[in-house]
Design a protein around this motif. Structure first.
Motif, mmCIF file in Angstrom:
data_model
loop_
_atom_site.group_PDB
_atom_site.id
_atom_site.type_symbol
_atom_site.label_atom_id
_atom_site.label_comp_id
_atom_site.label_asym_id
_atom_site.label_seq_id
_atom_site.Cartn_x
_atom_site.Cartn_y
_atom_site.Cartn_z
ATOM 1 N N GLY A 119 -38.307 -20.086 13.604
ATOM 2 C CA GLY A 119 -37.617 -20.817 12.548
ATOM 3 C C GLY A 119 -36.954 -22.063 13.093
ATOM 4 O O GLY A 119 -37.324 -22.572 14.148
ATOM 5 N N LYS A 120 -35.947 -22.549 12.390
ATOM 6 C CA LYS A 120 -35.245 -23.745 12.804
ATOM 7 C C LYS A 120 -34.159 -23.407 13.829
ATOM 8 O O LYS A 120 -33.634 -22.301 13.847
ATOM 9 N N LEU A 121 -33.834 -24.375 14.666
ATOM 10 C CA LEU A 121 -32.748 -24.210 15.627
ATOM 11 C C LEU A 121 -31.432 -24.493 14.902
ATOM 12 O O LEU A 121 -30.980 -25.628 14.807
ATOM 13 N N TYR B 147 -40.775 -18.101 -0.123
ATOM 14 C CA TYR B 147 -41.685 -18.003 1.025
ATOM 15 C C TYR B 147 -40.907 -18.045 2.331
ATOM 16 O O TYR B 147 -41.143 -17.249 3.242
ATOM 17 N N GLU B 148 -39.926 -18.965 2.416
ATOM 18 C CA GLU B 148 -39.177 -19.114 3.656
ATOM 19 C C GLU B 148 -38.322 -17.882 3.936
ATOM 20 O O GLU B 148 -38.122 -17.508 5.084
ATOM 21 N N MET B 149 -37.797 -17.249 2.871
ATOM 22 C CA MET B 149 -36.988 -16.051 3.072
ATOM 23 C C MET B 149 -37.798 -14.943 3.725
ATOM 24 O O MET B 149 -37.274 -14.130 4.464
ATOM 25 N N LYS B 150 -39.116 -14.903 3.446
ATOM 26 C CA LYS B 150 -39.958 -13.873 4.025
ATOM 27 C C LYS B 150 -40.239 -14.145 5.503
ATOM 28 O O LYS B 150 -40.747 -13.289 6.205
ATOM 29 N N HIS B 151 -39.983 -15.367 5.951
ATOM 30 C CA HIS B 151 -40.273 -15.741 7.334
ATOM 31 C C HIS B 151 -39.041 -16.354 7.985
ATOM 32 O O HIS B 151 -39.146 -17.235 8.817
ATOM 33 N N GLN B 152 -37.888 -15.877 7.606
ATOM 34 C CA GLN B 152 -36.649 -16.469 8.090
ATOM 35 C C GLN B 152 -36.268 -15.884 9.445
ATOM 36 O O GLN B 152 -36.625 -14.746 9.767
ATOM 37 N N SER B 153 -35.551 -16.657 10.227
ATOM 38 C CA SER B 153 -34.994 -16.177 11.487
ATOM 39 C C SER B 153 -33.673 -16.874 11.719
ATOM 40 O O SER B 153 -33.361 -17.878 11.077
ATOM 41 N N PHE B 154 -32.890 -16.316 12.610
ATOM 42 C CA PHE B 154 -31.652 -16.992 12.983
ATOM 43 C C PHE B 154 -31.332 -16.696 14.437
ATOM 44 O O PHE B 154 -31.806 -15.710 15.013
ATOM 45 N N ILE B 155 -30.533 -17.579 15.029
ATOM 46 C CA ILE B 155 -30.149 -17.439 16.439
ATOM 47 C C ILE B 155 -28.925 -16.543 16.513
ATOM 48 O O ILE B 155 -27.821 -16.935 16.128
#
Length: 360
Positions: A102-104, A29-37
């Motif tokens: 997502g997370k910082l 689930y998280e892979m489908k909504h992942q983000s990165f800085i």
């Protein structure tokens, strides 16, 4: 009795299975909504507050095309720019965390972008944070800009600078500066850090010169033409750089070169040997003989380097690392900024014109 024992053994097995399967499902689930800085930009505002801008790339596999989710900041092609101001850097990061999809997490960040005002006030506390708290990768690239931070990141959208980074070792106009080599120079006067200044207008990424630091603060800035010559002195990829001498109407493309520095306690001698082609027609009536032409090019390059060195010495900026040479030889390098201003630096340029390529 056997049924009871079976239940007793089965229950832990069921809990173990759940502990394995459920986190796996959550990861999907998280892979489908992942983000990165992808990038972090730092600058100072007019009232001297810290401004922090983040370029967040959204990796939502459920999304087919489109421009990403709606929210604060600019979003295009799954990229979102968010920013905030504060008086204490960690406070800025806490505020930004609430605005992220997502997370910082800065361990996938591709580049750090420093604004001019922040460079003037000093970068040491931010570099120390990235090193010791954020655990940022030491190969992250370091750049600078005169442009408004949000405008730069919005124009980038995680694409233009990423393409540059992918082939930066072949780019003759941008310094390939990584965190691991940048950070040590902000603690010493013996070798100044050099950072490329970039600007993005529309879909075009351009070099805007270079910033040279004096320890952790901005020491001086050089325009693009002078930056090319600094590449010649301290980089190993200045091949195919073209220097123009407008008064003589000469375009000289560097093909091969070498730089050698000899240091004594009283002086430093810089020997620059260059081979290159003339890209325009060689008119002996205008340029004289081949020996005259080579003499003209050598003198022009030497004069330009002299002006750069004079400016750097007057500001105590040692981008050549002469002070580091002193330290290695156990010579006196104390109060180096003052000693550098008094040091006799001689520049010797020997430029040769190659034949065989023909006029262009």
């Amino acid at each position: 009795m056997n049924v009871y024992r079976l239940r007793t053994l089965a229950l832990p097995a069921i809990f173990l299975a759940c502990s394995i399967v459920l986190p796996g499902c959550m990861d999907i689930y998280e892979m489908k909504h992942q983000s990165f800085i992808a990038a972090i930009g730092l600058d100072r505002t007019e009232d001297n507050h810290i401004k922090v801008s983040l370029l967040e790339l959204l990796l939502d596999t459920n999304q087919q095309g489109g421009s990403g989710q709606s929210g604060q900041g600019d979003q295009s092609n799954n990229a979102k720019v968010i920013s905030t101001t504060c008086t204490f850097f960690p406070e800025c990061l806490n505020r930004l965390q609430n605005q992220l999809a997502g997370k910082l997490n800065l361990n996938q960040t591709q580049y750090i972008l420093f604004g001019k005002k922040l460079l003037e006030s000093g970068v040491k506390p931010y570099i120390e944070y990235f090193y010791h708290i954020a655990q940022m990768e030491q190969t992250v690239k370091v750049f600078a800009t005169d442009q408004k931070m949000d405008e730069f990141l919005q124009n980038d959208r995680g694409k233009l600078l990423n393409q540059l980074i992918g082939g930066i070792e072949f780019h003759p106009f941008v310094f390939n500066v990584e965190m691991w080599e940048f950070a040590p120079k902000i603690y010493t006067q013996l070798r100044s850090a050099v950072v490329s200044s970039l600007v993005i207008r529309g879909n075009t990424l351009n070099s805007n010169g270079i910033f040279l630091l004096k320890e952790s603060k901005l020491g001086m800035k050089l325009p693009v033409d002078d930056a090319l010559l600094v590449h010649l002195l301290i980089e190993d990829k200045a091949n195919d750089i073209t220097l123009t001498f407008q008064e003589q109407n000469i375009a000289y493309q560097i093909r091969k070169y070498s730089v050698n520095m000899q240091v004594t306690p009283q002086s430093a001698d810089l020997f620059v040997r260059i081979n290159g082609w003339i890209l325009n027609n060689h008119d002996e009536k205008v340029h004289g003989s081949l020996n005259d032409l080579e003499g003209t090019i050598s003198k022009e390059i030497s004069n330009r380097l002299r002006l750069i060195m004079d400016k750097a010495q007057s500001k105590g900026v040692d981008f050549l690392g002469i002070g580091e040479r002193f330290r290695q030889k156990n010579w006196d390098s104390s109060k180096w900024k003052d000693r550098l201003k008094e040091l006799n630096i001689n520049i010797h340029v020997d430029a040769k014109v190659l034949s065989g390529k023909g006029s262009q």
